[in-house]
Write an enzyme that holds these catalytic residues in place. Structure first.
Site, mmCIF file in Angstrom:
data_model
loop_
_atom_site.group_PDB
_atom_site.id
_atom_site.type_symbol
_atom_site.label_atom_id
_atom_site.label_comp_id
_atom_site.label_asym_id
_atom_site.label_seq_id
_atom_site.Cartn_x
_atom_site.Cartn_y
_atom_site.Cartn_z
ATOM 1 N N GLY A 292 31.608 15.781 50.689
ATOM 2 C CA GLY A 292 30.667 14.543 50.272
ATOM 3 C C GLY A 292 30.937 13.429 51.049
ATOM 4 O O GLY A 292 31.460 13.420 52.067
ATOM 5 N N SER A 293 30.883 12.131 50.661
ATOM 6 C CA SER A 293 30.999 10.872 51.152
ATOM 7 C C SER A 293 32.417 10.635 51.687
ATOM 8 O O SER A 293 32.520 9.614 52.506
ATOM 9 C CB SER A 293 30.683 9.660 50.384
ATOM 10 O OG SER A 293 29.102 10.060 50.323
ATOM 11 N N THR A 294 33.571 11.322 50.854
ATOM 12 C CA THR A 294 34.949 11.100 51.601
ATOM 13 C C THR A 294 35.101 11.619 53.121
ATOM 14 O O THR A 294 36.024 10.939 53.745
ATOM 15 C CB THR A 294 35.920 11.794 50.832
ATOM 16 O OG1 THR A 294 35.404 13.269 50.836
ATOM 17 C CG2 THR A 294 35.865 11.427 49.292
#
Length: 660
Positions: A292-294
């Site tokens: 995801g956004s990490t």
């Protein structure tokens, strides 16, 4: 006519000679037979004889210890007795089975099968308690004996349970450190012979071996047991609060690559593995997932390194909706124009994919390769996942775009930790490791295989610029404010990834993986920490779900290193209020202790009416009286009355009531 004397003597002489000859011949034949047996069958006969009075046992020393970085014991061994039988030496088999059944609480029918027949050896019960061992010893049963074995013991119970792993009943490593370093931890077994009596019992129990010299090697981990416990408690609370399927966390010193924490929830106690075997998997090591956004941390680092963007440059985020081929990309927070800094702060997928497209596929792929995505990092532990990058023919604008914000690839926690740790370490990648050293029974260090060499991936300027951008995530308006630590600069990134529904094979709107990764202090990092929560309910965003656990774990690590968080405004206000109350309380106590003495006769009861309880107690203390008290407020009644003599100091009563 009588026979001559010499004839009788001759006959007797011949008889003696014949007897002597027969005896000599028999003796000679015995000698010849004995010699023949000794020469031709000596070894076989010697073995048969020794079987009658000797038995060879394998003497096992203790398995090696496992310690944390501070020398605290994580895994050890305790000596325990095990019961065995030699059925061919048991005469009263039924009686033996009955007596053993009573001592060991094992069904008699089961024991009768064990002692039946003429086998040379059979286990009855392994590693029994000392009291039970003494009971069996006192039975003194023929063909029944006790052997000393070692029981693996984990004194901290579930702390680092999945990482440590388990051993089998025979002391073989089955999972975790126990399996990965089984050859090092396993003791060097030695065989020795002992004498037995007619009952088959051992007469000599001292083997003459110095077993400490044959014990297994000790493994020293980089893990800190105290930090590990804090992490596990934080994860358990997170799982409970958000009704999540599971959670895991991993923390590392970005300067050295030493892993400080590798925690999982639900926890697992290797002392009782059968009760929770389903929780024995170390997901911090073995889980591969879409980040995801990490992943935007890596995208921004590569773009800044390539010089294709500047933190204050503006990007059109299309009001939260963007058409990419036949796919529509959406943002959780609708925005039009955002600076690169704010694209990261508000976690815009659209802004991120535009940055990735401007950078180009090859530059991004080179960065992923330099950070070792898609390969095992060589921690040396069983079960380490590899992750997965798309095949060369599967790349393109759409795949580049989705990977830039964390979908379309599989990563591991260790890979993400090392990658973000590279940013924290001024752009230098360092291999994570969990083994500090291995030592032998005499404390000498045993060389281990070389680690991957550290290498620069980003320029120092790139790393510092990105660290500043990452700090905006935990500032007001960012997506990770619950991870903020008052008084300590935190650089981080939230992640909320949709999971693939195992039934439909499509991304689910209900199944999520929520995460937070970051490091602190941002200007001189001591720890990089990743927290992942699998399938939280009700709330899904990484900052809200994983952020609080990140804060607790990071605070514990920094506190252990002498770096303390500043108190929050709420804590400061509470402290001031407490100080104010303590000050008022001190004044009241001082006033009570300076009450002027009453003018009363010696041995008489003073007039305490109208006084507070504290004031009354001060006066009574002067006359050596401790009263019985009823009610609250001011003294309304007293026994005895004022001026009356104090006859019985234990019969003083005060009745208190609040003023109307």
């Amino acid at each position: 006519m009588p026979a001559p004397v010499h004839s009788s003597w001759l006959a007797s002489k011949w008889r003696y000679r014949m007897v002597f000859g027969c005896i000599s011949t028999a003796f000679l034949l015995a000698i010849l037979k004995s010699g023949s047996l000794q020469l031709n069958h000596g070894e076989a006969l010697k073995g048969l004889a020794e079987k009658q009075y000797k038995r060879t046992f394998q003497v096992a020393a203790a398995r090696g210890m496992v310690y944390d970085r501070e020398g605290r014991t994580l895994a050890g061994t305790v000596p325990m007795d095990s019961v065995y039988v030699e059925p061919r030496h048991i005469v009263e088999k039924e009686e033996t089975a009955i007596k053993l059944s009573e001592a060991l609480s094992i069904p008699t029918t089961k024991l009768e099968k064990r002692v039946a027949g003429s086998r040379s050896f059979a286990w009855i019960q392994r590693r029994i308690p000392p009291a039970t061992s003494e009971t069996v010893r006192q039975l003194d049963l023929r063909g029944v004996g006790l052997l000393k074995e070692h029981q693996r013991f984990y004194p901290n119970h579930s702390v680092a349970g999945q990482l440590l792993g388990t051993v089998s009943i025979d002391g073989e490593g089955q999972s975790g450190i126990e399996r990965a370093y089984d050859s090092a931890l396993k003791p060097k077994a030695q065989r020795t012979s002992v004498l037995r009596d007619a009952k088959g019992n051992r007469l000599m129990t001292d083997t003459g071996l110095e077993l400490s010299a044959f014990r297994g090697n000790d493994v020293h981990l980089t893990i800190d047991a105290q930090m590990q416990q804090v992490a596990e408690l934080a994860l358990v609370e997170t799982v409970r609060k958000f009704k999540a399927k599971s959670a895991w966390a991993i923390a590392m010193d970005p300067n050295t690559g030493e892993i400080l924490v590798m925690a999982n929830a639900p926890t697992f106690n290797p002392n009782t593995p059968g009760t929770a075997r389903r929780h024995s998997r170390n997901q911090a090591l073995s889980a591969a997932f879409e980040p995801g956004s990490t992943m935007k941390t890596i995208t921004f680092a590569a773009a800044l390194e390539a010089g294709v963007v500047h933190p204050e440059e503006s990007i059109d985020c299309e009001n939260g909706k963007y058409k990419l081929g036949r796919h529509t990309i959406r943002d959780s927070h609708k925005s039009n124009w955002l600076t690169v800094r704010d694209v990261f702060k508000h976690s815009s997928n659209i802004g991120t994919l535009k940055i990735a497209l401007a950078m180009g596929e090859q530059r991004f792929k080179d960065t992923l390769k330099q950070l070792h995505f898609g390969e095992r990092l060589g921690l040396g532990l069983a079960g380490e996942a590899r992750g997965r990058l798309p095949r060369k023919d599967k790349w393109g604008q759409t795949r580049l775009s989705t990977i830039s914000f964390g979908h379309g690839l599989m990563v591991t926690s260790v890979q993400m930790l090392a990658a973000v740790g590279t940013v924290a370490n001024d752009g230098v990648w360092v291999q994570p490791h969990v083994i500090q050293r291995v030592t032998d029974a005499f404390g000498e260090e045993i060389p281990q295989r070389d680690r991957k060499p550290a290498h620069r991936v980003f320029k120092t300027e790139t790393a510092k610029t990105l660290a500043q951008i990452m700090q905006t995530v935990v500032e007001p308006g960012g997506t990770g404010t619950p991870a903020a630590i008052p008084g300590i600069a935190v650089a981080g990134k939230t992640g909320t990834a949709e999971k693939v529904d195992p039934v439909t094979g499509r991304y689910s709107k209900d199944l999520h993986l929520s995460s937070f990764i970051g490091f602190a202090p941002a200007d001189a990092p001591e720890a990089v920490v990743l927290v992942v929560v699998d399938e939280p309910q009700e709330k899904k965003f990484g900052g809200l779900v994983a952020g609080p656990a990140f804060r607790k774990i990071t605070e514990a690590i920094l506190r252990a290193r002498g770096i303390f968080a500043a108190p929050s405004e709420k804590e400061i206000a509470a402290s001031k209020e407490k100080q104010k109350k303590n000050k008022a309380k001190s004044k009241m106590m001082a006033a009570a202790n300076t009450v002027p003495p009453l003018a009363v006769e010696e041995g008489a009861m003073p007039d305490l009416r109208g006084m507070t309880l504290k004031e009354a107690l001060v006066f009574l203390k002067r006359v050596g009286v401790v009263p019985q008290i009823e009610g609250q407020g001011l003294v309304q009644e007293q026994m005895p009355k004022a001026g009356a003599p104090i006859v019985n100091p234990r019969a003083i009563e005060l009745k208190l009531a609040k003023e109307q």
